[in-house]
Design a protein around this motif. Sequence first.
Motif, PDB file in Angstrom:
ATOM      1  N   CYS A 167       0.836  -1.189   0.000  1.00 15.12           N
ATOM      2  CA  CYS A 167       0.000   0.000   0.000  1.00 15.12           C
ATOM      3  C   CYS A 167       0.880   1.252   0.000  1.00 15.12           C
ATOM      4  O   CYS A 167       1.741   1.398   0.855  1.00 15.12           O
ATOM      5  CB  CYS A 167      -0.903  -0.015   1.232  1.00 15.12           C
ATOM      6  N   PRO A 168       0.677   2.172  -0.960  1.00 12.42           N
ATOM      7  CA  PRO A 168       1.489   3.396  -1.008  1.00 12.42           C
ATOM      8  C   PRO A 168       1.127   4.379   0.094  1.00 12.42           C
ATOM      9  O   PRO A 168       1.849   5.332   0.339  1.00 12.42           O
ATOM     10  CB  PRO A 168       1.163   3.971  -2.391  1.00 12.42           C
ATOM     11  N   VAL A 169       0.019   4.173   0.747  1.00  8.71           N
ATOM     12  CA  VAL A 169      -0.431   5.105   1.779  1.00  8.71           C
ATOM     13  C   VAL A 169       0.122   4.719   3.149  1.00  8.71           C
ATOM     14  O   VAL A 169       0.723   5.523   3.842  1.00  8.71           O
ATOM     15  CB  VAL A 169      -1.975   5.163   1.826  1.00  8.71           C
ATOM     16  N   CYS A 170      -0.059   3.456   3.533  1.00  8.71           N
ATOM     17  CA  CYS A 170       0.328   3.054   4.882  1.00  8.71           C
ATOM     18  C   CYS A 170       1.453   2.017   4.885  1.00  8.71           C
ATOM     19  O   CYS A 170       1.985   1.681   5.924  1.00  8.71           O
ATOM     20  CB  CYS A 170      -0.876   2.507   5.653  1.00  8.71           C
ATOM     21  N   SER A 193       1.333  -1.108   4.249  1.00 10.06           N
ATOM     22  CA  SER A 193       0.916  -2.463   4.571  1.00 10.06           C
ATOM     23  C   SER A 193       1.016  -3.371   3.356  1.00 10.06           C
ATOM     24  O   SER A 193       0.806  -2.943   2.222  1.00 10.06           O
ATOM     25  CB  SER A 193      -0.527  -2.441   5.075  1.00 10.06           C
ATOM     26  N   LYS A 194       1.364  -4.613   3.587  1.00  7.70           N
ATOM     27  CA  LYS A 194       1.412  -5.577   2.485  1.00  7.70           C
ATOM     28  C   LYS A 194       0.188  -6.493   2.492  1.00  7.70           C
ATOM     29  O   LYS A 194       0.124  -7.471   1.752  1.00  7.70           O
ATOM     30  CB  LYS A 194       2.684  -6.421   2.562  1.00  7.70           C
ATOM     31  N   ASP A 195      -0.765  -6.175   3.345  1.00  3.93           N
ATOM     32  CA  ASP A 195      -1.992  -6.970   3.392  1.00  3.93           C
ATOM     33  C   ASP A 195      -2.989  -6.416   2.382  1.00  3.93           C
ATOM     34  O   ASP A 195      -3.801  -5.549   2.696  1.00  3.93           O
ATOM     35  CB  ASP A 195      -2.594  -6.941   4.799  1.00  3.93           C
ATOM     36  N   ILE A 196      -2.872  -6.897   1.164  1.00  2.00           N
ATOM     37  CA  ILE A 196      -3.734  -6.414   0.092  1.00  2.00           C
ATOM     38  C   ILE A 196      -4.764  -7.489  -0.245  1.00  2.00           C
ATOM     39  O   ILE A 196      -4.412  -8.640  -0.506  1.00  2.00           O
ATOM     40  CB  ILE A 196      -2.905  -6.094  -1.167  1.00  2.00           C
ATOM     41  N   GLY A 197      -6.013  -7.114  -0.199  1.00  2.00           N
ATOM     42  CA  GLY A 197      -7.082  -8.045  -0.516  1.00  2.00           C
ATOM     43  C   GLY A 197      -7.712  -7.700  -1.851  1.00  2.00           C
ATOM     44  O   GLY A 197      -7.555  -6.599  -2.367  1.00  2.00           O
ATOM     45  N   LYS A 198      -8.437  -8.656  -2.381  1.00  2.00           N
ATOM     46  CA  LYS A 198      -9.123  -8.415  -3.641  1.00  2.00           C
ATOM     47  C   LYS A 198     -10.605  -8.255  -3.401  1.00  2.00           C
ATOM     48  O   LYS A 198     -11.205  -9.033  -2.653  1.00  2.00           O
ATOM     49  CB  LYS A 198      -8.889  -9.586  -4.599  1.00  2.00           C
ATOM     50  N   GLY A 199     -11.185  -7.269  -4.025  1.00  2.00           N
ATOM     51  CA  GLY A 199     -12.612  -7.058  -3.900  1.00  2.00           C
ATOM     52  C   GLY A 199     -13.276  -7.117  -5.252  1.00  2.00           C
ATOM     53  O   GLY A 199     -12.654  -6.908  -6.282  1.00  2.00           O
ATOM     54  N   LYS A 200     -14.544  -7.397  -5.241  1.00  2.00           N
ATOM     55  CA  LYS A 200     -15.292  -7.507  -6.487  1.00  2.00           C
ATOM     56  C   LYS A 200     -16.595  -6.759  -6.313  1.00  2.00           C
ATOM     57  O   LYS A 200     -17.261  -6.895  -5.291  1.00  2.00           O
ATOM     58  CB  LYS A 200     -15.566  -8.987  -6.746  1.00  2.00           C
ATOM     59  N   GLN A 201     -16.932  -5.972  -7.324  1.00  2.00           N
ATOM     60  CA  GLN A 201     -18.198  -5.252  -7.257  1.00  2.00           C
ATOM     61  C   GLN A 201     -19.257  -6.029  -8.017  1.00  2.00           C
ATOM     62  O   GLN A 201     -19.030  -6.458  -9.138  1.00  2.00           O
ATOM     63  CB  GLN A 201     -18.049  -3.861  -7.872  1.00  2.00           C
ATOM     64  N   SER A 222     -19.112  -5.489 -17.532  1.00  5.96           N
ATOM     65  CA  SER A 222     -18.027  -6.288 -16.998  1.00  5.96           C
ATOM     66  C   SER A 222     -17.921  -6.057 -15.502  1.00  5.96           C
ATOM     67  O   SER A 222     -18.140  -4.958 -15.015  1.00  5.96           O
ATOM     68  CB  SER A 222     -16.709  -5.904 -17.677  1.00  5.96           C
ATOM     69  N   GLU A 223     -17.570  -7.102 -14.800  1.00  4.80           N
ATOM     70  CA  GLU A 223     -17.376  -6.935 -13.368  1.00  4.80           C
ATOM     71  C   GLU A 223     -16.086  -6.183 -13.100  1.00  4.80           C
ATOM     72  O   GLU A 223     -15.151  -6.212 -13.895  1.00  4.80           O
ATOM     73  CB  GLU A 223     -17.325  -8.305 -12.685  1.00  4.80           C
ATOM     74  N   VAL A 224     -16.041  -5.516 -11.961  1.00  4.93           N
ATOM     75  CA  VAL A 224     -14.882  -4.723 -11.595  1.00  4.93           C
ATOM     76  C   VAL A 224     -14.172  -5.393 -10.426  1.00  4.93           C
ATOM     77  O   VAL A 224     -14.787  -5.730  -9.418  1.00  4.93           O
ATOM     78  CB  VAL A 224     -15.308  -3.290 -11.193  1.00  4.93           C
ATOM     79  N   ILE A 225     -12.868  -5.603 -10.607  1.00  5.05           N
ATOM     80  CA  ILE A 225     -12.052  -6.182  -9.558  1.00  5.05           C
ATOM     81  C   ILE A 225     -11.196  -5.072  -8.950  1.00  5.05           C
ATOM     82  O   ILE A 225     -10.556  -4.315  -9.672  1.00  5.05           O
ATOM     83  CB  ILE A 225     -11.115  -7.279 -10.114  1.00  5.05           C
ATOM     84  N   ALA A 226     -11.173  -4.981  -7.651  1.00  8.10           N
ATOM     85  CA  ALA A 226     -10.367  -3.967  -6.982  1.00  8.10           C
ATOM     86  C   ALA A 226      -9.367  -4.635  -6.047  1.00  8.10           C
ATOM     87  O   ALA A 226      -9.650  -5.667  -5.456  1.00  8.10           O
ATOM     88  CB  ALA A 226     -11.267  -3.022  -6.184  1.00  8.10           C
ATOM     89  N   GLU A 227      -8.206  -4.027  -5.957  1.00 13.85           N
ATOM     90  CA  GLU A 227      -7.212  -4.467  -4.986  1.00 13.85           C
ATOM     91  C   GLU A 227      -7.189  -3.448  -3.864  1.00 13.85           C
ATOM     92  O   GLU A 227      -6.946  -2.266  -4.083  1.00 13.85           O
ATOM     93  CB  GLU A 227      -5.836  -4.594  -5.649  1.00 13.85           C
ATOM     94  N   ILE A 228      -7.465  -3.918  -2.664  1.00 10.81           N
ATOM     95  CA  ILE A 228      -7.728  -3.027  -1.541  1.00 10.81           C
ATOM     96  C   ILE A 228      -6.773  -3.317  -0.397  1.00 10.81           C
ATOM     97  O   ILE A 228      -6.557  -4.480  -0.028  1.00 10.81           O
ATOM     98  CB  ILE A 228      -9.185  -3.219  -1.057  1.00 10.81           C
ATOM     99  N   CYS A 229      -6.194  -2.265   0.145  1.00 15.66           N
ATOM    100  CA  CYS A 229      -5.383  -2.421   1.357  1.00 15.66           C
ATOM    101  C   CYS A 229      -6.314  -2.754   2.516  1.00 15.66           C
ATOM    102  O   CYS A 229      -7.239  -1.999   2.817  1.00 15.66           O
ATOM    103  CB  CYS A 229      -4.632  -1.124   1.647  1.00 15.66           C
ATOM    104  N   ASN A 247      -5.601  -2.782   5.527  1.00 19.12           N
ATOM    105  CA  ASN A 247      -5.219  -2.047   6.729  1.00 19.12           C
ATOM    106  C   ASN A 247      -5.877  -0.668   6.778  1.00 19.12           C
ATOM    107  O   ASN A 247      -6.499  -0.298   7.768  1.00 19.12           O
ATOM    108  CB  ASN A 247      -3.695  -1.923   6.796  1.00 19.12           C
ATOM    109  N   CYS A 248      -5.773   0.090   5.678  1.00 22.73           N
ATOM    110  CA  CYS A 248      -6.302   1.461   5.691  1.00 22.73           C
ATOM    111  C   CYS A 248      -7.451   1.665   4.712  1.00 22.73           C
ATOM    112  O   CYS A 248      -8.099   2.702   4.734  1.00 22.73           O
ATOM    113  CB  CYS A 248      -5.177   2.462   5.399  1.00 22.73           C
ATOM    114  N   GLY A 249      -7.692   0.702   3.825  1.00 21.85           N
ATOM    115  CA  GLY A 249      -8.821   0.811   2.909  1.00 21.85           C
ATOM    116  C   GLY A 249      -8.496   1.460   1.586  1.00 21.85           C
ATOM    117  O   GLY A 249      -9.373   1.615   0.739  1.00 21.85           O
ATOM    118  N   HIS A 250      -7.256   1.835   1.387  1.00 24.25           N
ATOM    119  CA  HIS A 250      -6.871   2.453   0.112  1.00 24.25           C
ATOM    120  C   HIS A 250      -7.063   1.455  -1.031  1.00 24.25           C
ATOM    121  O   HIS A 250      -6.697   0.288  -0.906  1.00 24.25           O
ATOM    122  CB  HIS A 250      -5.405   2.887   0.189  1.00 24.25           C
TER     123      HIS A 250
END
Length: 62
Positions: A7-10, A12-20, A37-44, A46-49
């Motif tokens: 994560c460039p903000v905090c 953290s290396k705990d990055i999860g994948k989210g799907k809308q 198309s579905e949207v895939i997001a990679e989310i920290c 720790n901080c939600g970035h």
Amino acid sequence: MIENKECPVCGSKDIGKGKQYAQGKMFPIDNLISLGSEVIAEICTNCGHILSMKVTKPEKFK
Ligand SMILES: [Zn+2]
């Protein structure tokens, strides 16, 4: 968890994948009746970035 991402903000290396789902689908702006198309997001987790967002079927937007 996604390896080798930080994560460039905090830092953290705990990055999860989210799907809308449903309302979060992305549609080509000139072809709204297509399935979109579905949207895939990679989310920290720790901080939600959101590190990145991508659609699963980019060819639909050509
Ligand atoms: Zn973070």
